[in-house]
Design an enzyme around this catalytic site. Structure first.
Site, PDB file in Angstrom:
ATOM      1  CG  ASN A  24      -1.460   1.102   1.591  1.00 35.89           C
ATOM      2  OD1 ASN A  24      -1.504   1.524   0.250  1.00 35.89           O
ATOM      3  ND2 ASN A  24      -2.085   1.423   2.790  1.00 35.89           N
ATOM      4  CE  LYS A  59       0.303   3.453   4.940  1.00 31.79           C
ATOM      5  NZ  LYS A  59       0.055   3.421   5.969  1.00 31.79           N
ATOM      6  CG  HIS A 106      -5.912   2.231   5.577  1.00 35.79           C
ATOM      7  ND1 HIS A 106      -4.869   2.802   6.562  1.00 35.79           N
ATOM      8  CD2 HIS A 106      -4.813   0.717   4.847  1.00 35.79           C
ATOM      9  CE1 HIS A 106      -3.881   2.484   6.284  1.00 35.79           C
ATOM     10  NE2 HIS A 106      -3.745   1.376   5.625  1.00 35.79           N
ATOM     11  CD  GLU A 146      -3.051   5.687   7.228  1.00 37.95           C
ATOM     12  OE1 GLU A 146      -3.266   5.142   5.889  1.00 37.95           O
ATOM     13  OE2 GLU A 146      -1.892   5.603   7.115  1.00 37.95           O
ATOM     14  CD  GLU A 150      -3.772  -1.995   7.567  1.00 42.57           C
ATOM     15  OE1 GLU A 150      -2.433  -3.133   7.090  1.00 42.57           O
ATOM     16  OE2 GLU A 150      -4.013  -1.642   7.344  1.00 42.57           O
ATOM     17  N   GLY A 201       2.915   1.500  11.000  1.00 38.95           N
ATOM     18  CA  GLY A 201       3.598   2.723  11.328  1.00 38.95           C
ATOM     19  C   GLY A 201       4.188   3.164  12.220  1.00 38.95           C
ATOM     20  CB  SER A 247       5.149  -2.221  11.781  1.00 43.29           C
ATOM     21  OG  SER A 247       4.953  -0.147  12.352  1.00 43.29           O
TER      22      SER A 247
HETATM   23  C1  PEP Z   1      -1.225  -0.130   6.305  1.00 42.30           C
HETATM   24  O1  PEP Z   1      -0.860   1.308   6.356  1.00 42.30           O
HETATM   25  O2  PEP Z   1      -1.787  -0.402   4.994  1.00 42.30           O
HETATM   26  C2  PEP Z   1       0.544  -0.144   6.803  1.00 42.30           C
HETATM   27  C3  PEP Z   1       0.391  -1.596   7.522  1.00 42.30           C
HETATM   28  O3  PEP Z   1       1.666   0.654   7.242  1.00 42.30           O
HETATM   29  P1  PEP Z   1       2.582   0.697   7.858  1.00 42.30           P
HETATM   30  O4  PEP Z   1       3.668  -1.216   6.914  1.00 42.30           O
HETATM   31  O5  PEP Z   1       3.700   1.444   6.919  1.00 42.30           O
HETATM   32  O6  PEP Z   1       2.584  -0.037   9.261  1.00 42.30           O
END
Ligand code: PEP
Length: 249
Positions: free
Chosen positions: A9, A11, A97, A99, A167, A173, A211
């Protein structure tokens, strides 16, 4: 064991030159891999879908969107229909997601409508769920996942047209991840809950996201009921993302 899906992703990151370079690099690696044991999906920002699609043509990499509107067309300024993503060669789209849920106030019903739109357009929806830190601290992680599955997975979802991404919001992040035991517990719970939605829950791919990086992918991907990863930051670096994929099999 289900075939692993390693999804990136991107983003809101990348201009044309970076996006093409990253996509080409990964496309070459994937194409050179004899009989890769995993699927790899790139979800660039909407502005790069077409360009990335051209860059990975013939490589075997999959292309996806990061969001879609529930409607097939109409007066929705700034939005993208699932049909438009399919038209560009996408096979998948991320919906719900955290976000989007946080920044755009998307509730479970809206996520279910978007997933339904994805299925209508012939796309696989990647439905994101996961608890916040305060929900985990309160011991509510499983309840939150149950509620989000109940509300975000539409009727008509199947093991073929839907992937779930667990998630935990506090892991996205931040460099923090749940313990393997916690991941195992939540993924097993998600699979059990999916039996209320599909006839063959064992065939639904359940990704872990939050992460994931090269150094922790091996252990996370070995957790029972983890069928791949949804990767944010680390998917922007070809070497790191490739290491994650290699560690998943
Ligand atoms: C995400 O936003 O889907 C995600 C898993 O981000 P990160 O890997 O940066 O934690």
């Amino acid at each position: 064991m289900l075939r692993k899906l390693i999804a990136g992703n991107w983003k809101m990151n990348g201009l044309k030159a970076d996006g093409v370079a990253l996509a080409r690099d990964l496309g070459i690696r994937y194409a050179e891999q004899e009989d890769p044991a995993f699927d790899m999906l790139l979800c660039p920002p909407a502005t790069l879908i077409s360009t990335v699609g051209e860059a990975i043509a013939g490589s075997g990499l999959l292309l996806g969107g990061q969001d879609c509107h529930a409607a097939a067309s109409g007066a929705h300024t700034g939005d993208t229909a699932a049909e438009m993503l399919a038209d560009l060669g996408c096979t998948h789209v991320i919906v719900g997601h955290s976000e989007r849920r946080t920044n755009h106030g998307e509730i479970d019903l809206a996520v279910a409508e978007k997933a339904n739109a994805a299925h209508r357009a012939g796309l696989v929806s990647i439905i994101c769920i996961g608890e916040t830190e305060s929900e985990r601290d309160a011991g509510d992680a499983l309840t939150v996942c149950s509620r989000q599955i109940a509300g975000s997975v539409p009727a008509g979802a199947t093991s073929d047209n839907m992937v779930i991404a667990y998630e935990p919001v506090w892991a996205i992040g931040t460099g923090r991840t749940p313990t393997n035991a916690d991941v195992a517990e939540v993924h097993a719970h998600i699979r059990a809950e999916l039996s209320r939605k599909v006839s063959d829950p064992d065939n639904v791919r359940i990704l872990y996201g939050g992460s994931v990086k090269g150094s922790n992918a091996g252990e996370l991907m070995a957790v029972p009921n983890v069928d791949g990863a949804l990767v944010g930051g680390a998917s922007l670096k070809a070497d790191e993302f490739w290491t994650i994929a290699q560690a998943s099999v």
